[in-house]
Design an enzyme around this catalytic site. Structure first.
Site, short mmCIF file in Angstrom:
data_model
loop_
_atom_site.label_atom_id
_atom_site.label_comp_id
_atom_site.label_asym_id
_atom_site.label_seq_id
_atom_site.Cartn_x
_atom_site.Cartn_y
_atom_site.Cartn_z
N ARG A 187 -12.29 103.74 110.07
CA ARG A 187 -11.46 102.45 110.35
C ARG A 187 -11.02 101.03 110.08
O ARG A 187 -10.45 100.48 108.75
CB ARG A 187 -10.64 102.15 111.99
N CYS A 245 -45.19 88.94 130.28
CA CYS A 245 -45.54 90.48 130.46
C CYS A 245 -45.24 90.95 131.59
O CYS A 245 -46.02 90.41 132.48
CB CYS A 245 -45.68 91.52 129.25
N CYS A 273 -48.42 93.80 131.95
CA CYS A 273 -49.16 93.32 131.71
C CYS A 273 -49.76 92.15 131.51
O CYS A 273 -51.14 91.78 131.34
CB CYS A 273 -49.41 93.76 130.08
N CYS A 301 -50.46 96.68 125.48
CA CYS A 301 -50.04 96.60 127.13
C CYS A 301 -49.90 97.44 127.17
O CYS A 301 -49.08 98.96 126.39
CB CYS A 301 -48.82 95.82 126.35
N LYS A 338 -3.62 99.56 129.40
CA LYS A 338 -5.13 99.83 129.53
C LYS A 338 -5.06 100.03 131.59
O LYS A 338 -4.88 98.93 132.25
CB LYS A 338 -5.98 98.49 129.21
N GLU A 355 -10.42 110.64 116.71
CA GLU A 355 -11.45 109.05 117.22
C GLU A 355 -12.87 110.67 117.41
O GLU A 355 -12.42 111.53 117.40
CB GLU A 355 -10.89 109.35 118.99
N LYS A 411 -6.29 107.42 125.60
CA LYS A 411 -6.45 106.00 124.64
C LYS A 411 -8.23 106.45 123.99
O LYS A 411 -8.84 106.59 125.14
CB LYS A 411 -5.72 104.88 124.96
ZN LIG Z 1 -46.67 93.92 127.95
#
Ligand SMILES: [Zn+2]
Length: 653
Positions: free
Chosen positions: A134, A386, A389, A411, A297, A168, A113
């Protein structure tokens, strides 16, 4: 359904039922419509199973329930096409006994599959005619042009009648790894990559990624009852078909033969298909699935572990990606301690917290994922700075999922991304300047901007050459030489290198053409130009350019001082130098050498002579004040002495 007829217990089921349906619908839209999954496949499957059990118990199914409605959504921007017969799902189970019940004594075969994007292809007179996704199952999107870039899809075939095949669109695991290596935000699964690639309106992207088309069904009746025989005929026409097992195999033999790690493409189960076309047609279909096939599955085994940390990493674009760090678990033979958490919404849904007991698994046996959180402390904290930085962060909402971004334009993580782009082949093109080298230059504090690349100090170069592990004196010299070489550039490369949002390579070229490749024109008029007048430029691009130029004009001006802008031959072709004679003297810095300049003059119809005479029209000399013989003679004869730059302007204006 009449709600009042339900008991108290039924009432709870009803609420649960509505909740499940709505969650699955949202997840399904994010998955199929946006290629941005909200939950793992396993979570989806588990909820789906829960819903269908509930439906069986209550004997009630709502219209719009994901169990009866084929999932999939259309994107705008594509022509919609009706399918010749509805494209339905396969009925699914995780139990081989169910499969045995299904096949009983009928002839059947097994096949993988495939886990990609289902596409129908149509052929007329032996020529490829149309490709359709599809979509909703009833109608799909026209992807004919995109399909032409699928390398293993034949454009002409020996079969001359009308032919319709289902297959597919997939990307192999190897190709998936190769492409992801170069992406800032890697795709979580080849399926999303295949889907995102095929439905891309930029055909160049499709060309660069090796999509494959694998046929699993022939829709056209080829007067052959055996579907497996028909597939082999299709294979003989030049198509890649899905591997199929022999007809007399048992269910167990099929399950053992078709293991996911044996196949180059991603798969999420095995299809058991009745071989007789006639029998299949007589069985018909429900609104959800055809009754001639059933999917087995694979169960992804989840393992319990403890969440130790959530790590946040700033990427080159400023997107901050969360990663789960957990106590080591053995996932099918690989000790694993980390798994991506995708984005903020993903963490919110899992209600994570350090110390929580989580379940992890290997999605399709490959990518480690956090499947569920058993303790759900929800004690996780969103970083307010962040991690790279320390700059401010912001949450953005992208197609329904929340993502975290660093807002500091300076940054370091972003600087690296910008520098990598700036030095790349299609931008300023500094040969040999790798990401690792740029990273080093940033870490040492030597490079904080594009301009710094051109102003490396003596002592920095000394340290780089003699005190940096991994660098030889010669390789540093070579790089420095290449930096110098890159000073000769063109306006389009320069603009492209700046990383202006929405301004890609083609747009940069258009802008350069608009200014006739003249940096000075761009410098004076760039900020007041209405870019919307250029073909293909919309209001957003115009706005983006104005915002960028307003904020950065000083930076751009001082950066431009480092460059000598060449004119493009395509623009200079317009100039006409016929009947003009030039004499060149002194050293050149704009053109590589005298031959290059002579070539350009001659291409434009001009002549180059060795000595100044009354027939000379221009003397090209960068040192206008030179007292050389040629300069003196030119002055005596009243012949204009021009610099290279003036010459360039002459042929471009
Ligand atoms: Zn940054």
């Amino acid at each position: 359904m009449d709600k009042t007829s339900l008991s108290m217990e039924g009432e709870c089921d009803w609420i649960k039922y509505k909740e499940l349906t709505s969650i699955l619908q949202k997840a399904s839209y994010a998955y199929y419509g946006l290629d941005r999954p909200l939950m793992t496949d396993k979570e989806y499957d588990d909820l789906y199973d829960e819903l269908s059990t509930l439906e069986k118990e209550t004997n009630c199914v709502l219209a719009g329930s994901p169990t009866i409605k084929v999932q999939g959504y259309l994107l705008n921007g594509f022509t919609k096409v009706k399918h010749t017969k509805p494209m339905l799902s396969a009925n699914k189970t995780k139990d081989t006994k169910e499969i045995e019940k299904f096949v009983t004594n009928n002839r059947f075969y097994g096949s993988y599959k495939l886990d990609g994007l289902t596409v129908v292809v149509r052929y007329k007179n032996g020529e490829f005619a149309q490709g359709i996704t599809r979509g909703t199952g009833i109608e799909g999107e026209d992807v004919t042009e995109q399909c032409r870039f699928i390398k293993n899809l034949p454009m002409t075939i020996p079969y001359k009648s009308n032919l319709e095949l289902r297959g597919e669109c997939v990307i192999s695991w190897d190709e998936f790894k190769r492409i992801n290596r170069n992406l800032d935000t890697p795709y979580s699964h080849p399926r999303n990559l295949a889907s995102g690639t095929l439905r891309n309106l930029d055909l160049n992207i499709i060309k660069d990624r090796n999509l494959s088309f694998v046929v699993f069904e022939c829709v056209t009746d080829m007067k052959e009852d055996s579907k497996s025989e028909t597939l082999i005929d299709v294979h003989n026409m030049g198509f890649e078909i899905v591997p199929i097992t022999k007809l007399n195999s048992t269910v167990d033999q099929v399950s053992n033969a078709l293991q996911p790690e044996f196949y180059q493409y991603p798969t999420d189960g095995i299809i058991f298909e009745l071989d007789s076309r006639k029998l299949s047609e007589s069985l018909g279909s429900t609104s959800h699935h055809e009754c001639c096939r059933m999917a087995l599955k694979w169960e992804d085994e989840p393992y319990e572990t403890k969440l130790k940390d959530i790590e946040w990493n700033t990427s080159k674009t400023g997107l901050i990606n969360p990663v789960a760090v957990f106590e080591p678990v053995d996932l099918d033979g690989t000790i694993t301690t980390r798994a991506t958490l995708h984005n903020v919404s993903y963490i919110e849904n899992l209600q994570l917290g350090i110390g929580d007991t989580i379940q992890v698994y290997r999605a399709n046996m490959v990518i480690p994922k956090v499947h569920s959180n058993l303790t759900r402390s929800n004690a996780w904290k969103l970083p307010d700075k962040c991690p790279c930085c320390g700059g401010d962060v912001e949450i953005h909402n992208e197609n329904g999922s929340k993502t975290l971004h660093c807002m500091n334009p300076d940054c370091k993580a972003k600087l690296l991304g910008k520098l990598v782009h700036f030095v790349s082949k299609n931008a300023i093109n500094i040969d040999g300047m790798s990401e690792a080298t740029l990273q080093l230059l940033i870490e040492r504090g030597w490079v904080k901007s594009f301009k710094d690349l051109y102003n490396l100090k003596e002592n920095q170069i000394y340290l780089w050459k003699y005190h940096t592990v991994g660098f030889g004196e010669k390789s540093v010299d070579k790089l420095l030489e290449n930096i110098e070489k890159s000073r000769n550039t063109t306006l389009d490369r320069f603009i492209y290198g700046l990383c202006i949002p929405l301004i890609g390579r083609t747009a940069s070229k258009e802008i350069a053409k608009f200014f006739k490749y003249d940096y000075k024109k761009f410098r004076t008029d760039g900020i007041v130009t209405h870019y919307s007048q250029i073909d293909g430029f919309g209001d957003n691009m115009n706005q983006s350019l104005h915002d960028y130029l307003r904020e950065n004009h000083m930076k751009i001006f001082t950066l431009a001082d480092e460059f000598i802008f060449e004119t493009k031959s395509e623009s200079s072709n317009n100039a006409d130098l016929s009947n003009k004679t030039f004499v060149i003297t002194g050293s050149l810095n704009h053109y590589k050498n005298r031959d290059e300049l002579i070539n350009i003059i001659e291409q434009l119809g001009g002549k180059v002579s060795g000595s100044v005479s009354s027939r000379t029209n221009y003397l090209i000399n960068n040192d206008v004040t030179s007292t050389s013989g040629k300069n003196k003679k030119a002055k005596d004869l009243g012949i204009p002495i021009i610099s290279e730059n003036q010459f360039v302007q002459m042929i471009t204006s």
